[in-house]
Every structure is written in structure tokens, then in C-alpha cells.
Design an enzyme around this catalytic site. Structure first.
Site, mmCIF file in Angstrom:
data_model
loop_
_atom_site.group_PDB
_atom_site.id
_atom_site.type_symbol
_atom_site.label_atom_id
_atom_site.label_comp_id
_atom_site.label_asym_id
_atom_site.label_seq_id
_atom_site.Cartn_x
_atom_site.Cartn_y
_atom_site.Cartn_z
ATOM 1 N N GLU A 1 -7.781 -5.309 -0.010
ATOM 2 C CA GLU A 1 -8.351 -6.066 -1.119
ATOM 3 C C GLU A 1 -8.291 -7.575 -0.911
ATOM 4 O O GLU A 1 -9.100 -8.308 -1.458
ATOM 5 C CB GLU A 1 -7.656 -5.698 -2.430
ATOM 6 C CG GLU A 1 -7.762 -4.229 -2.806
ATOM 7 C CD GLU A 1 -9.173 -3.810 -3.160
ATOM 8 O OE1 GLU A 1 -10.108 -4.185 -2.438
ATOM 9 O OE2 GLU A 1 -9.334 -3.100 -4.156
ATOM 10 N N HIS B 1 0.853 -1.188 0.000
ATOM 11 C CA HIS B 1 0.000 0.000 0.000
ATOM 12 C C HIS B 1 0.884 1.232 0.000
ATOM 13 O O HIS B 1 1.954 1.233 0.604
ATOM 14 C CB HIS B 1 -0.910 0.023 1.241
ATOM 15 C CG HIS B 1 -2.079 0.937 1.084
ATOM 16 N ND1 HIS B 1 -2.005 2.275 1.391
ATOM 17 C CD2 HIS B 1 -3.323 0.706 0.614
ATOM 18 C CE1 HIS B 1 -3.187 2.825 1.128
ATOM 19 N NE2 HIS B 1 -3.996 1.895 0.654
#
Ligand code: ACO
Length: 386
Positions: free
Chosen positions: A322, A264
Site C-alpha cells: 500500500e 503484513h
């Protein structure tokens, strides 16, 4: 060659991928990447996501206050009354289904028609219509791809229950509604992520909400952003068994491929949303088949995080939202190509909130670029070119 002064200035300030650049002030959500914390309108995601209804969480985000019972009832009623799609959206979805257009592309196409019946006034009412209609677009398209006519939206159900009802034709049990609301609350807003930034840039030009959410869907659909959960689940299925996890993941990293659902830009520790969704998915574990997939996914996660630390030391690559999005939505019975549209049905609340906030602040978002091309290229007439 001497660069003009402005180019020198740009060369000093250019930031790859806009990393670390603060492009807006917001009161909507705060992402603390070092501590792994996410706060939505002041409330931690861990407190908000599993407890609030979707409408309650959106009300908080949009109004900077938790609703009273009367406020919430009136908000729910207004949203339920705005679910019906304009004819242009329905026709677009029928056309798209005939050509088997992917669901996220169909959502982007239909989103652009939401002001077909009434001009986009950029108002709170307009935002309520868009929020109410996004899940209806997705559920309607799901039916059309299955060769069925879309169901009429119900006004006696909340947004999450109505979405599940419109997908399946059955009124969903409360644990499934709770799981979807937890997911939607978890992902509704997340600082200045790529799709939210896209939406803010669009309205910063004094364009309209429909253009902004349509552009935002386009940004969300890429595999480095909201398009990751389908491939993340595909990876778990391809791995298939616990003993295959390490050789499979090493193979990917040896080929310099990315592991979907990991890494991320902001988080250097585990994405707090992954924990919230992992708990929600664990609560959804019911069928033996899903239990097996859930156990395998936990193992794949453990191996992936270990290998990412080995292959990319110092990068702090951890599980992102996700990975468990994929698992939770799979547990809810959704097919992988409906993961990103289902994400969009919640994130649109964040896009709209950011648009309304951006409209108040007024300044056009217009960064600079660093020019790395030629300067002083001589102009040569066409008949004299080699
Ligand atoms: N797997 C393997 N390597 C990775 C991964 C990953 N998932 N993520 C980053 N890296 C590596 C990169 O290859 C790069 O290595 P290098 O320096 O040796 O070239 C290094 O880590 C830094 O990568 P960047 O691309 O600079 O990281 P950035 O902050 O720009 O990217 C992103 C963040 C796009 C999320 C990235 O981690 C990624 O591609 N992840 C996989 C896709 C994914 O899961 N996206 C969903 C994100 S959550 C959301 O958007 C809702």
C-alpha cells in the site's frame, strides 16, 4: 463449570485472526511470506506485472495459461463490449454523487446493482461483465463528483487506457497506461486475503457473484486492508520534510498508532509488490513536484522500517504494497479517495477467479467460534428482574 466437549475442542484450535488457518486450496496465487515471493498462476509478480497487459494477466489468472494472440484479442473484445453500465448503476452513482458519498462506498452501492438488468447466472460471462464494469463505475463516479457527466466507455482502448480516458477525457500516453497496468497486475490476486476470503465465503453458500464482489468491496475498504494507501500518502504529506520523519513517526509509535503501509499478516520480509511498484513509480517520476514526494517517501520508508524494528522487535514489520500504491496512484494524478476503488478495479479479477474456483469445490465455508460467554444463565421473568 464444565464446558461441553465441543467447546473444549474449540478452545484448543481457535486461532486469533484465523492466523495460519488454511481454509481453501487454490491454483490462483501463492504468497511466500518468509521469502517475500508472490506467484500469480505460476508466474512471479516481478515478471508478470511490468510486462503483461491487464487483460493478458487476467486471462492467465482465469485460464491457468498465457493467451495466444487470438485468445487475447477475443478476450479484449469481449471485455470492451461489456463496459456499459446498467441503468440502475448509473442512477445509483448520480444519487451517491449528489450526497458526496465517498468513492469506495459508491462503488459498493453500484456493484450491488450490476445484476439489475439480467439475473446473476454465476457464469464466466457474468464475471467478464463485472470485471469490465468495475473501472467504469469508478471513473464515472469520478466525473460525477467533479460535476461532469460520465463519458461513454471506448471499445477501442484496453481496460487501463479506457479507465484513464474516462477519468480525464483525454487519451492517456503509453507510459501512464503501462504504470497503471503494472499496478493492476501487481494487486490482482494475493492468496486468501480478507476481501477474497469474504468473496469465497459468500459464494460458498451458493450465493451469486454480484453478492460476492459487493461484500468483498466492503471488506477491502477498511484501513487495515485496502483502505491503507490514502492514509499512507497522507502521512508522507503530513511529515512534509526529511528531518521531520523521525520525530513524527516516533510520536505515532509512542502513542501506539499504526504506520499505514507497513506490516503484513503473511510477509515477514519486504512485500515483493512494494519493489515492483516502487520501480514503476520511479519510472513515472517526471514532474519536479512528484520527484520531491517520491524522494521524501523513500526516506520515510527507511526511517519507518528502522523504527518498527526498534519498537516491535522480532515482528518483521516491513513496507507493504500500500505504501507504493499510494505513491504510484498519486503520480497518476488520482486523488487519495480514489486509491482504494482503483485497487478494487483490479482485485475484482482475483475475487471473481476465487469465486469460480470456490463454486467448483462446492463446500460451504463455515468455521467455528470459541464461546467465551456464560453458560447456564438462569432465565428470569421480566417482572422479577432487578
Ligand atoms: N505500525 C505499527 N505497529 C504495527 C503495524 C504497523 N503498521 N503493524 C503491526 N503492528 C504491531 C501491532 O501493533 C502489534 O503489536 P503488539 O504485539 O505490541 O500489540 C504487532 O505489530 C502485531 O500486529 P497484528 O495486528 O497482530 O498483525 P496482523 O498480522 O494481525 O496485522 C496488518 C497485519 C493489519 C496489515 C497490520 O500490519 C497493520 O495494521 N498495518 C497497517 C495497515 C496497512 O498497511 N494495511 C495494508 C495491508 S496490505 C493489504 O491489505 C492490501
Amino acid at each position: 463449570m464444565t464446558y461441553p466437549e465441543t467447546m473444549e475442542k474449540n478452545m484448543q484450535t481457535a486461532s486469533s485472526g484465523l492466523d495460519g488457518v488454511i481454509a481453501a486450496e487454490t491454483r490462483l496465487s501463492h504468497v511466500d511470506g518468509l521469502r517475500g515471493r508472490l506467484v500469480i498462476a505460476g508466474v512471479s509478480v516481478e515478471d508478470l506485472a511490468p510486462n503483461a497487459s491487464f487483460e493478458e494477466a487476467v486471462y492467465l489468472l482465469w485460464n491457468d495459461a498465457l493467451p495466444t494472440a487470438a485468445d487475447l484479442a477475443s478476450f479484449e473484445e469481449r471485455l470492451a463490449a461489456r463496459r456499459r453500465l446498467p441503468g440502475a448503476a448509473s442512477r445509483t452513482l448520480h444519487d451517491a454523487a449528489a450526497k458526496r458519498v465517498p468513492p469506495i462506498t459508491a462503488l459498493r452501492m453500484a456493484a450491488g446493482t450490476l445484476d439489475a438488468d439480467q439475473p446473476d447466472a454465476g457464469t464466466r460471462e457474468q464475471a467478464e461483465s463485472v470485471l469490465a464494469q468495475f473501472p467504469v463505475i469508478v471513473a464515472s463516479y469520478h466525473r460525477l463528483l467533479a460535476g461532469l457527466e460520465p463519458l461513454e466507455p471506448r471499445t477501442d482502448l484496453g481496460a487501463a487506457a479506457n479507465y484513464l480516458y474516462m477519468l480525464t477525457g483525454m487519451e492517456p500516453p503509453s507510459d501512464r497506461v503501462r504504470a497503471l497496468e503494472t499496478y493492476w497486475n501487481t494487486v490482482m490476486d494475493h492468496g486468501l486475503n480478507a476481501s477474497t476470503f469474504t468473496a469465497r465465503v459468500i459464494v460458498s453458500t451458493r450465493s451469486d457473484l454480484i453478492s460476492a464482489v459487493t461484500g468483498a468491496v466492503g471488506a477491502l475498504k477498511g484501513p487495515l486492508h485496502g483502505g491503507a494507501p490514502g492514509p499512507a500518502l497522507g502521512m508522507v504529506f503530513e511529515i512534509g520534510s526529511a528531518q521531520n520523519a523521525e520525530p513524527y513517526l516516533r510520536g505515532k509509535l509512542d502513542r501506539d498508532e499504526r504506520l499505514m503501509g507497513f506490516g503484513h499478516r503473511i510477509y515477514r520480509v519486504r512485500d515483493p509488490r512494494a519493489d515492483v511498484l516502487s520501480d514503476a513509480a520511479a519510472r513515472l517520476v517526471r514532474s519536479a513536484e512528484f520527484e520531491e514526494t517520491y524522494a521524501l517517501a523513500r526516506h520515510v520508508e527507511e526511517v519507518a522500517v528502522r523504527l518498527l524494528a526498534e519498537y516491535k522487535p522480532g515482528r518483521g514489520l516491513q513496507t507493504n504494497v500500500e505504501f507504493y500504491t499510494a505513491l504510484l496512484l498519486h503520480g497518476l494524478g488520482l486523488e487519495a479517495d480514489f486509491f482504494t476503488p482503483t485497487f478494487a478495479a483490479s482485485r475484482v479479477a482475483g475475487w471473481l477467479a476465487h469465486c469460480l474456483e470456490q463454486m467448483e469445490s462446492g463446500r460451504i465455508l463455515r468455521p467455528e467460534s470459541r464461546y467465551v460467554g456464560q453458560v447456564n444463565r438462569p432465565w428470569v421473568r421480566q417482572d422479577e428482574r432487578a
